[in-house]
Scaffold this active site. Structure first.
Site, PDB file in Angstrom:
ATOM      1  N   ASN A   1       0.716  -0.998   0.075  1.00  0.00           N
ATOM      2  CA  ASN A   1      -0.025   0.081   0.106  1.00  0.00           C
ATOM      3  C   ASN A   1       0.995   1.229  -0.163  1.00  0.00           C
ATOM      4  O   ASN A   1       1.597   1.512   0.836  1.00  0.00           O
ATOM      5  CB  ASN A   1      -0.941  -0.175   1.432  1.00  0.00           C
TER       6      ASN A   1
ATOM      7  N   ASP B   1      -1.435  -3.944   9.845  1.00  0.00           N
ATOM      8  CA  ASP B   1      -2.843  -4.312   9.395  1.00  0.00           C
ATOM      9  C   ASP B   1      -3.653  -3.295  10.135  1.00  0.00           C
ATOM     10  O   ASP B   1      -3.718  -3.074  11.184  1.00  0.00           O
ATOM     11  CB  ASP B   1      -3.270  -5.619   9.675  1.00  0.00           C
ATOM     12  N   SER B   2      -4.494  -2.497   9.146  1.00  0.00           N
ATOM     13  CA  SER B   2      -5.429  -1.417   9.647  1.00  0.00           C
ATOM     14  C   SER B   2      -6.596  -1.367   9.277  1.00  0.00           C
ATOM     15  O   SER B   2      -6.895  -1.929   8.125  1.00  0.00           O
ATOM     16  CB  SER B   2      -4.522  -0.180   9.434  1.00  0.00           C
TER      17      SER B   2
ATOM     18  N   PHE C   1      -5.033   8.754   2.155  1.00  0.00           N
ATOM     19  CA  PHE C   1      -5.314   7.691   1.330  1.00  0.00           C
ATOM     20  C   PHE C   1      -6.468   7.178   1.904  1.00  0.00           C
ATOM     21  O   PHE C   1      -7.052   7.729   3.121  1.00  0.00           O
ATOM     22  CB  PHE C   1      -3.936   6.841   1.163  1.00  0.00           C
TER      23      PHE C   1
ATOM     24  N   TYR D   1      -9.645   5.887   3.547  1.00  0.00           N
ATOM     25  CA  TYR D   1     -10.969   6.616   4.140  1.00  0.00           C
ATOM     26  C   TYR D   1     -10.561   7.732   4.763  1.00  0.00           C
ATOM     27  O   TYR D   1     -11.599   8.485   5.405  1.00  0.00           O
ATOM     28  CB  TYR D   1     -11.195   5.642   5.258  1.00  0.00           C
TER      29      TYR D   1
ATOM     30  N   ARG E   1      -2.048   5.020  13.455  1.00  0.00           N
ATOM     31  CA  ARG E   1      -0.562   4.466  13.004  1.00  0.00           C
ATOM     32  C   ARG E   1       0.520   5.224  13.828  1.00  0.00           C
ATOM     33  O   ARG E   1       1.400   4.569  14.336  1.00  0.00           O
ATOM     34  CB  ARG E   1      -0.405   5.014  11.584  1.00  0.00           C
TER      35      ARG E   1
HETATM   36  P1  ITT Z   1      -0.884  -4.164   2.619  1.00  0.00           P
HETATM   37  O1  ITT Z   1      -1.732  -5.205   3.239  1.00  0.00           O
HETATM   38  O2  ITT Z   1       0.034  -4.487   1.521  1.00  0.00           O
HETATM   39  O3  ITT Z   1      -0.220  -3.325   3.901  1.00  0.00           O
HETATM   40  P2  ITT Z   1      -3.710  -3.131   2.403  1.00  0.00           P
HETATM   41  O4  ITT Z   1      -4.054  -1.730   1.762  1.00  0.00           O
HETATM   42  O5  ITT Z   1      -4.231  -4.421   1.700  1.00  0.00           O
HETATM   43  O6  ITT Z   1      -1.971  -3.047   2.399  1.00  0.00           O
HETATM   44  P3  ITT Z   1      -4.717  -3.590   4.900  1.00  0.00           P
HETATM   45  O7  ITT Z   1      -5.183  -5.055   4.783  1.00  0.00           O
HETATM   46  O8  ITT Z   1      -4.148  -3.244   6.225  1.00  0.00           O
HETATM   47  O9  ITT Z   1      -3.675  -2.787   3.954  1.00  0.00           O
HETATM   48  O10 ITT Z   1      -6.193  -2.483   4.786  1.00  0.00           O
HETATM   49  C1  ITT Z   1      -5.984  -1.388   5.224  1.00  0.00           C
HETATM   50  C2  ITT Z   1      -7.129  -0.462   4.652  1.00  0.00           C
HETATM   51  O11 ITT Z   1      -7.636   0.417   5.583  1.00  0.00           O
HETATM   52  C3  ITT Z   1      -6.576   0.470   3.658  1.00  0.00           C
HETATM   53  O12 ITT Z   1      -6.423  -0.022   2.323  1.00  0.00           O
HETATM   54  C4  ITT Z   1      -7.280   1.638   3.695  1.00  0.00           C
HETATM   55  O13 ITT Z   1      -8.444   1.487   2.824  1.00  0.00           O
HETATM   56  C5  ITT Z   1      -7.755   1.630   5.233  1.00  0.00           C
HETATM   57  N1  ITT Z   1      -6.927   2.431   6.006  1.00  0.00           N
HETATM   58  C6  ITT Z   1      -6.081   1.896   6.914  1.00  0.00           C
HETATM   59  N2  ITT Z   1      -5.116   3.008   7.337  1.00  0.00           N
HETATM   60  C7  ITT Z   1      -5.717   4.160   6.933  1.00  0.00           C
HETATM   61  C8  ITT Z   1      -5.305   5.456   7.018  1.00  0.00           C
HETATM   62  O14 ITT Z   1      -4.328   5.798   7.819  1.00  0.00           O
HETATM   63  N3  ITT Z   1      -6.105   6.409   6.335  1.00  0.00           N
HETATM   64  C9  ITT Z   1      -7.245   5.870   5.531  1.00  0.00           C
HETATM   65  N4  ITT Z   1      -7.505   4.830   5.333  1.00  0.00           N
HETATM   66  C10 ITT Z   1      -6.830   3.740   6.061  1.00  0.00           C
END
Ligand code: ITT
Length: 197
Positions: A9, A69-70, A149, A151, A179
């Site tokens: 990401n 994971d977020s 990015f 949300y 984070r």
């Molecule tokens: P990786 O697993 O490769 O790190 P991913 O996008 O699949 O990338 P996640 O499974 O942790 O990562 O999904 C996190 C999603 O939650 C991310 O795609 C965003 O849509 C949202 N998200 C997480 N942190 C955020 C932030 O700081 N601001 C806005 N949206 C966030």
């Protein structure tokens, strides 16, 4: 110290580089280490998925790794999208996923939500350490702002005086976000570890 960010990401990678580079860490993305791996997130919790992602990269590199994971939990949507934030309702773009949340809350005045971040840090010896950050807030009625990015254009944190994260300066998110809170715990751990050596 060298550390690989176990993520594909670009928004997350940018945030980790901004946080860690000034602290003297050499931060590498998977791409910079030519690691082409997209780990399947089969866990049932943020914790399990963070561990899966970090361990997969550690097994390949035996270097220090940070995974993240977020996601966003919206109370009136029973905690959705939660661990499915990156693939909510199978929608392909961030804009579609944000719209799905706004549509889901149409007419609702109860809009409480929170961002969650689980960091898994694996050290040189292969030991896993977990750090959690939570950022409470509400969901806006419409999108606003273009920073960040995911949300960010629909999330209004408790500490932003009614503005979405995407319309606040980038430095605000770096200091206050889910984070940032998890990273602070990781930094405290690393500092204590350095002192005890
Ligand atoms: P990786 O697993 O490769 O790190 P991913 O996008 O699949 O990338 P996640 O499974 O942790 O990562 O999904 C996190 C999603 O939650 C991310 O795609 C965003 O849509 C949202 N998200 C997480 N942190 C955020 C932030 O700081 N601001 C806005 N949206 C966030």
């Amino acid at each position: 110290m060298q550390v690989i960010i176990a993520s594909n990401n670009q928004g997350k990678i940018r945030e980790y580089k901004d946080i860690f580079a000034p602290l003297g860490f050499e931060v590498f993305s998977q791409g910079e280490k030519s690691i082409e791996l997209d780990v399947e997130e089969t866990g049932r919790t943020f914790e399990e998925n963070a561990v899966l992602k970090a361990q997969a990269i550690y097994d390949l590199t035996h270097s220090c790794v940070i995974s993240d994971d977020s996601g966003l939990e919206v109370e009136a949507l029973n905690g959705e999208p939660g661990i499915y934030s990156a693939r909510y309702k199978g929608l392909q773009t961030e804009h579609e996923r944000r719209k799905a949340i706004l549509d889901g809350l149409k007419g609702a005045s109860y809009r409480k939500a929170r961002f969650i971040c689980l960091i898994c840090f694996i050290d040189e010896a292969g030991q896993q350490h977990l750090f959690k950050g939570v950022w409470p807030g509400t969901i806006a009625y419409e999108e606003e702002g273009s920073n960040g990015f995911g949300y960010d254009p629909i999330f209004i944190s408790e500490d932003s005086q009614g503005r979405t994260t995407a319309s606040m300066p980038i430095s605000f998110k770096e200091e206050h976000s889910h984070r940032a809170k998890a990273v602070k715990k990781l930094m405290e751990y690393l500092e204590n570890k350095a002192e005890s050596l």
